[in-house]
Write a protein that holds these residues in place. Structure first.
Motif, PDB file in Angstrom:
ATOM      1  N   MET A  38    -117.845 -58.225 -17.152  1.00  0.00           N
ATOM      2  CA  MET A  38    -117.328 -58.444 -15.793  1.00  0.00           C
ATOM      3  C   MET A  38    -117.579 -59.880 -15.323  1.00  0.00           C
ATOM      4  N   THR A  39    -118.734 -60.425 -15.703  1.00  0.00           N
ATOM      5  CA  THR A  39    -119.031 -61.812 -15.328  1.00  0.00           C
ATOM      6  C   THR A  39    -118.063 -62.762 -16.026  1.00  0.00           C
ATOM      7  N   THR A  40    -117.839 -62.501 -17.323  1.00  0.00           N
ATOM      8  CA  THR A  40    -116.928 -63.363 -18.082  1.00  0.00           C
ATOM      9  C   THR A  40    -115.507 -63.238 -17.532  1.00  0.00           C
ATOM     10  N   GLU A  68    -115.676 -60.553 -26.099  1.00  0.00           N
ATOM     11  CA  GLU A  68    -116.872 -59.714 -26.097  1.00  0.00           C
ATOM     12  C   GLU A  68    -117.143 -59.101 -27.477  1.00  0.00           C
ATOM     13  N   PRO A 125    -121.878 -58.905 -20.724  1.00  0.00           N
ATOM     14  CA  PRO A 125    -121.438 -59.604 -19.501  1.00  0.00           C
ATOM     15  C   PRO A 125    -119.934 -59.561 -19.239  1.00  0.00           C
ATOM     16  N   GLY A 162    -114.758 -62.606 -14.498  1.00  0.00           N
ATOM     17  CA  GLY A 162    -114.765 -63.375 -13.241  1.00  0.00           C
ATOM     18  C   GLY A 162    -114.553 -64.860 -13.491  1.00  0.00           C
ATOM     19  N   GLU A 163    -115.184 -65.381 -14.559  1.00  0.00           N
ATOM     20  CA  GLU A 163    -115.005 -66.801 -14.893  1.00  0.00           C
ATOM     21  C   GLU A 163    -113.527 -67.101 -15.159  1.00  0.00           C
TER      22      GLU A 163
END
Ligand code: ZN
Length: 484
Positions: free
Chosen positions: A44-46, A295, A42, A48-49
């Motif tokens: 890219m999601t992380t 990650e 994840p 983004g957070e």
């Protein structure tokens, strides 16, 4: 039997059986799982957070503090138990407020500007005055101009001042600020170096120290206009800056550890700075580096069995003010640095990866070569560079003689976003980002799992030779992190 085969056979007998467990091909089943976990993960999601959810993370700001708590919670959510916030202090805290300014004469027009980092506010209502250029900040040159500077706004001609190099210019700049203050200078402006009036966030002094006067960076074209108008006659400008400053301030690094399965007292470290400048959201400087550290922690935990040695995962504060968090760590952990086998750092943006910079160490390049050929080449990370810098957090570990590597990526587009308002999530290429992360993950595993350490520590003199070759000795001595 040909000669080559004879040599190969004699080498075979010379290698202890255990050493076979560290052949790149033997590790590949595990490193393939690690890389797959990163590519399917994840990131890219992380990111983004962090970048969109928390935003720019100026050292010691409320957003930085939030990011440390968020990162510690992330590590724990991956099942890592040993997670700590490790404090260090900086001389001063600083938070950006508002800044505006205009040329009042001979033209009336707004100026593209921002406060310099770690600069105070103007008095209420702002300052206005005529502009005087200073292109030589040597103490003698300035002393003779004190009367001329009184009540003026100084235009610092940084292109000329920096022409001799940052290392030589910095001591003069440091001594210039108190002279300006003594002379009664109202404020200081300095031009940015990029066209289209684009601004690059920066400060003036090393080490999160406040400058004594209000100061602004000003867009390149606006600065050139001021310079041309000065050739025609007097120029008057107005500046209003509002910032928050504080005295000595505590900042936390975030450090997590995955204990080694066989030799837990030996450790390697994967690090990246979590702080950023605040014009953008620090997506690539250094959100992508910070997310890599998280990650890799996540992916290593998913393996189910830790590598032989312990892996420390560090997110630093204060990098943008002079690698302050990582330097503090090398001081606080001095007594156990001899057990540190290597440090991997990520902080050059998320461009297409190339491999590793080995910071001037031929022996480390040679030691890395089999891993680069056997494990990293297929991940687009097989190249090795001897380039030596003290521009990010591998630096303090290099000074300790520890094998320290900095992820080497294509930087041809990096300076389009570096420290600018355009350092945002939309500029991150997810595939290049993950490719870089996978290279760090696989290298980390190989170093932590390998039977023998990747390369020895080198002594103080050998470090000095590397610094001398890279022309870094003078600057590092001046900022107090190196004694020859
Ligand atoms: Zn950075």
């Amino acid at each position: 039997m040909n000669l080559r085969r004879a040599v190969a056979l004699s080498v075979w007998w010379a290698i202890p059986v255990l050493a076979w467990s560290q052949q790149p091909s033997e590790m590949k089943p595990v490193t393939d799982r690690l890389a797959a976990s990163i590519y399917n993960g994840p990131s890219m999601t992380t990111l983004g957070e962090l970048a969109d959810g928390i935003g720019g993370r100026l050292t010691a700001s409320p957003a930085y503090v939030r990011s440390t708590e968020w990162a510690a919670a992330k590590f724990r959510s991956y099942g890592i138990e040993n997670v700590r916030l490790e404090p260090f202090t900086i001389p001063a805290g600083w938070q950006r407020g508002t800044a505006s300014g205009a040329m009042l004469a001979p033209l009336a027009r707004p100026l593209s500007l921002a406060s310099l980092g770690w600069a105070p506010s103007t008095p209420a209502g702002g300052v206005h005055g005529t502009v005087v250029t200073v292109a030589d900040v040597a103490p003698d040159a300035l002393r003779s101009r004190e009367d001329e500077l009184r009540g003026k706004i100084v235009f610092l001609d940084t292109a000329k001042i920096m022409a001799e190099g940052y290392g030589k210019a910095l001591p003069k700049l440091e001594s210039a600020w108190p002279t300006f203050q003594k002379a009664g200078v109202l404020a200081v402006i300095m031009p940015d170096r990029e066209k289209n009036n684009v601004l690059n966030a920066h400060d003036s002094l090393w080490g999160a120290k406040l400058v004594p006067l209000p100061a602004a960076e000003i867009g390149m074209e606006d600065a050139k206009l001021i310079q041309r108008e000065l050739e025609r006659g007097p120029v008057t400008i107005q500046l209003t800056i509002e910032n928050k400053t504080s005295g000595e301030t505590t900042v936390n690094n975030v450090v997590a550890e995955i204990r080694g399965s066989e030799r837990p007292d030996e450790w390697m470290l994967i690090g990246a700075h979590l702080d950023s400048w605040d014009f953008g959201t620090g997506a690539q400087d250094n959100g992508t580096g910070a997310i890599s550290v998280l990650e890799i922690g996540r992916a290593l935990m998913l393996l189910g069995k830790a590598p032989r040695r312990s892996v420390r995962l560090a997110l630093w504060g204060g990098e943008e003010q002079g690698l302050l968090g990582s330097y503090a760590y090398t001081q606080t952990h001095q007594s156990e640095l001899d057990k540190c086998v290597a440090v991997l750092n990520t902080d050059n943006g998320a461009g297409h990866p190339k491999g590793w910079k080995v910071e001037g160490r031929e022996d480390l390049k040679k030691a890395m070569q089999p891993w680069s050929d056997g494990l990293l080449k297929d991940l687009n990370g097989g190249d090795l560079s001897l380039d030596t810098t003290y521009d990010t957090d591998h630096g303090p570990f290099v000074l300790q003689g520890i094998p320290a590597l900095d992820l080497w990526v294509d930087m041809s587009h990096y300076f389009e976003i570096h420290h600018k308002s355009s350092d945002t999530l939309d500029k991150v290429d997810g595939l290049d980002f993950k490719a870089g992360e996978a290279i760090v993950a696989v290298t980390a595993y190989a170093i932590a799992q390998s039977e023998t350490p990747i390369a020895p520590h080198i002594d103080h003199q050998a470090v000095g030779e590397i610094l001398k070759k890279a022309k870094l000795e003078g600057l590092l001595e001046h900022v107090g992190v190196w004694k020859p």
